[in-house]
Design an enzyme around this catalytic site. Structure first.
Site: not given
Ligand code: PGA
Length: 255
Positions: A12-14, A98, A100, A170, A176, A216, A237-238
């Site tokens: 997930n590049w966000k 998600h 977010e 999640e 993150g 993470s 993600g990251g």
């Protein structure tokens, strides 16, 4: 017990990478991510990058996913992306719900349910996210909270092919933050998710649905999560923004 489910690692590049950066990362991933029959690999770039990324990964085993979708077919919905638009760039997956989007953009379980139905009707596999906040976790009601999300998010869904519906657990406090859930934390909730899916759709269907862990996840900890019975992959993600890290995670999943 070895799982019959094909593992899935989704990046997930966000809201990261403009078009030139997306092309560069996609090229690096094509070069570095190992192709394997035992793991499916999906990358979910921002909408603006979908077309160029699709082009870059076309000859590879890497699949494409959106990060969000709107359920209407077309019309006056400024800023939104339809299932048909995702299909037109060969997206096979789409993240929905998600945390977010739930938190910052006020998406509800009802919205997420409508998105899942629209995606499935269009032949796109939803990666439907759920997970509790730190407050809920500390109150000890996280399992009931996530079970309730699953029930609402899947209401009225028909799942004919269980490989075409994916859940991502999640815990929000682990996203993150560098703070990971333990493998046992992930299994506790992923097991409850599968039991809930079995209640709704029957055991056979539930046994075919991939449940991912996210929060993470990185090369150093992914093997621990994947060793759990009900964890079938990761939503990353990251670490999905670094080709070497993402490739290393796919490699671990393929072992
Ligand atoms: P993270 O994000 O790996 O950076 O924690 C995961 C996600 O939000 O999907």
């Amino acid at each position: 017990m070895p799982s019959k489910r094909t593992r899935l690692i989704a990046g997930n590049w966000k809201m990261n990478n403009d078009v030139p950066a997306a092309k560069e990362l996609a090229e690096a991933l094509v070069e570095k991510v190992p192709a394997s029959d035992s793991v499916e690999v999906v990358i979910c770039p921002p909408t603006i990058d979908l077309a160029c990324t699709s082009h870059k990964i076309a000859e590879s085993a890497i699949k494409l996913g959106g990060q969000n979708v709107y359920w209407e077919e077309k019309g006056a919905y400024t800023g939104e992306t339809s299932c048909g638009m995702l299909k037109s760039v060969n997206a096979e997956y789409c993240i929905i719900g998600h945390s977010e989007r739930r938190d910052y953009f006020h998406e509800t379980d009802e919205d997420i349910n409508k998105k899942a139905k629209a995606l499935m009707a269009a032949g796109i596999t939803p990666i439907s996210c759920c997970g509790e906040s730190l407050e809920v976790r500390e109150a000890g009601t996280h399992v009931a909270f996530v079970v309730d999300q699953i029930k609402k998010d899947t209401e009225g869904l028909t799942i004919t092919d269980p490989s075409k519906y994916v859940v991502a657990y999640e815990p929000i406090w682990a996203i993150g933050t560098g703070k990971t859930a333990t493998a046992a934390d992930a299994q506790e909730v992923c097991g409850a998710i599968r039991a809930t899916l079995a209640e709704i759709f029957g055991q056979e269907t539930a046994d075919g649905i991939r449940i991912l862990y996210g929060g993470s996840a990185k090369p150093e900890n992914i093997a621990g999560f994947l060793a759990e019975e009900d964890v079938d992959g990761a939503l990353v993600g990251g670490a999905s923004l670094k080709a070497d890290d993402f490739a290393a995670m796919v490699e671990k999943a393929a072992e």
